[in-house]
Enzyme design. Structure first.
Site, PDB file in Angstrom:
ATOM      1  N   ASP A  31       0.850  -1.196   0.000  1.00  0.00           N
ATOM      2  CA  ASP A  31       0.000   0.000   0.000  1.00  0.00           C
ATOM      3  C   ASP A  31       0.885   1.245   0.000  1.00  0.00           C
ATOM      4  O   ASP A  31       1.895   1.318   0.705  1.00  0.00           O
ATOM      5  CB  ASP A  31      -0.917  -0.007   1.233  1.00  0.00           C
ATOM      6  N   ILE A  32       0.467   2.215  -0.779  1.00  0.00           N
ATOM      7  CA  ILE A  32       1.252   3.446  -0.931  1.00  0.00           C
ATOM      8  C   ILE A  32       1.154   4.342   0.317  1.00  0.00           C
ATOM      9  O   ILE A  32       2.013   5.193   0.543  1.00  0.00           O
ATOM     10  CB  ILE A  32       0.793   4.181  -2.223  1.00  0.00           C
ATOM     11  N   HIS A 100     -10.274  -5.058  -3.165  1.00  0.00           N
ATOM     12  CA  HIS A 100      -8.918  -5.278  -2.632  1.00  0.00           C
ATOM     13  C   HIS A 100      -9.005  -5.724  -1.179  1.00  0.00           C
ATOM     14  O   HIS A 100      -9.815  -5.216  -0.407  1.00  0.00           O
ATOM     15  CB  HIS A 100      -8.032  -4.035  -2.762  1.00  0.00           C
ATOM     16  N   HIS A 102      -6.970  -5.836   2.230  1.00  0.00           N
ATOM     17  CA  HIS A 102      -5.819  -5.288   2.956  1.00  0.00           C
ATOM     18  C   HIS A 102      -5.260  -6.380   3.865  1.00  0.00           C
ATOM     19  O   HIS A 102      -6.019  -7.042   4.586  1.00  0.00           O
ATOM     20  CB  HIS A 102      -6.243  -4.145   3.887  1.00  0.00           C
TER      21      HIS A 102
HETATM   22  P1  AMP Z   1      -9.894   1.546   0.648  1.00  0.00           P
HETATM   23  O1  AMP Z   1     -10.551   1.706  -0.714  1.00  0.00           O
HETATM   24  O2  AMP Z   1     -10.355   2.572   1.639  1.00  0.00           O
HETATM   25  O3  AMP Z   1      -9.991   0.152   1.191  1.00  0.00           O
HETATM   26  O4  AMP Z   1      -8.348   1.843   0.492  1.00  0.00           O
HETATM   27  C1  AMP Z   1      -7.683   2.020  -0.730  1.00  0.00           C
HETATM   28  C2  AMP Z   1      -6.223   1.794  -0.443  1.00  0.00           C
HETATM   29  O5  AMP Z   1      -5.517   1.846  -1.659  1.00  0.00           O
HETATM   30  C3  AMP Z   1      -5.612   2.841   0.485  1.00  0.00           C
HETATM   31  O6  AMP Z   1      -5.006   2.194   1.593  1.00  0.00           O
HETATM   32  C4  AMP Z   1      -4.591   3.537  -0.407  1.00  0.00           C
HETATM   33  O7  AMP Z   1      -3.453   3.939   0.292  1.00  0.00           O
HETATM   34  C5  AMP Z   1      -4.278   2.476  -1.433  1.00  0.00           C
HETATM   35  N1  AMP Z   1      -3.791   2.970  -2.711  1.00  0.00           N
HETATM   36  C6  AMP Z   1      -4.368   3.904  -3.499  1.00  0.00           C
HETATM   37  N2  AMP Z   1      -3.634   4.095  -4.608  1.00  0.00           N
HETATM   38  C7  AMP Z   1      -2.564   3.249  -4.530  1.00  0.00           C
HETATM   39  C8  AMP Z   1      -1.454   2.977  -5.378  1.00  0.00           C
HETATM   40  N3  AMP Z   1      -1.262   3.625  -6.529  1.00  0.00           N
HETATM   41  N4  AMP Z   1      -0.544   2.057  -4.960  1.00  0.00           N
HETATM   42  C9  AMP Z   1      -0.719   1.410  -3.786  1.00  0.00           C
HETATM   43  N5  AMP Z   1      -1.763   1.621  -2.957  1.00  0.00           N
HETATM   44  C10 AMP Z   1      -2.676   2.534  -3.313  1.00  0.00           C
END
Ligand code: AMP
Ligand code: ZN
Length: 140
Positions: A31-32, A100, A102
């Site tokens: 995760d970024i 996704h 986590h």
């Molecule tokens: P959520 O939709 O709330 O479950 O979380 C989306 C997750 O995607 C967050 O933790 C972001 O930090 C992560 N995220 C968004 N864009 C990227 C990316 N380009 N690379 C890695 N992680 C990402």
């Protein structure tokens, strides 16, 4: 591939990621914006917004991969535990609308994870029982 989906772009190689695992159906990368060291995402390569939409084969593949990945995490990070979190819908703060999972390891001595430290309060047993009956009837 879905237009304007950041994770589809990562799958297509149009946006870079810190990739840690890939197979025919699944991609996994760090995760970024990590909430802990090693915070990882596991996604299906085929676009699906959420748990309602994902194909069963993709769902199984994501969760099979998560088992491999947390084994590697155990060996590399030696976490005290790993929280698995998966959000469905903007109402629960899903931000990226591509399924996704986590995987959030907690390394010894670090702060408790906000996603796994909610307050425990007993519910209303009558309400719980009634809702269980209604859901069970739908599923029966
Ligand atoms: P959520 O939709 O709330 O479950 O979380 C989306 C997750 O995607 C967050 O933790 C972001 O930090 C992560 N995220 C968004 N864009 C990227 C990316 N380009 N690379 C890695 N992680 C990402
Ligand atoms: Zn997508």
């Amino acid at each position: 591939m879905e237009e304007d989906c950041i994770f589809c772009k990562i799958v297509a190689g149009q946006i870079p990621c810190a990739k840690i695992y890939e197979d025919e159906k699944v991609l996994s990368f760090l995760d970024i914006n990590p909430i802990s060291e090693g915070h990882t995402l596991v996604i299906p390569k085929a676009h699906a917004e959420n748990l309602w939409e994902i194909a069963e084969g993709d769902l199984a593949a994501v969760h099979r991969a998560s088992k491999k990945i947390i084994q590697a995490m155990k060996e590399v990070l030696n976490p005290e535990g790993v929280a698995c979190l998966q959000l469905n819908g903007r109402g629960v703060n899903q931000v990226v609308m591509h399924y996704h999972l986590h995987l959030i390891p907690r390394v010894k001595g670090s702060d408790p994870l906000p996603v796994s430290s909610w307050e425990i309060k007993p519910g209303n047993q009558e309400v719980i029982g009634r809702l269980a009956e209604i859901l069970a009837a739908k599923l029966g």
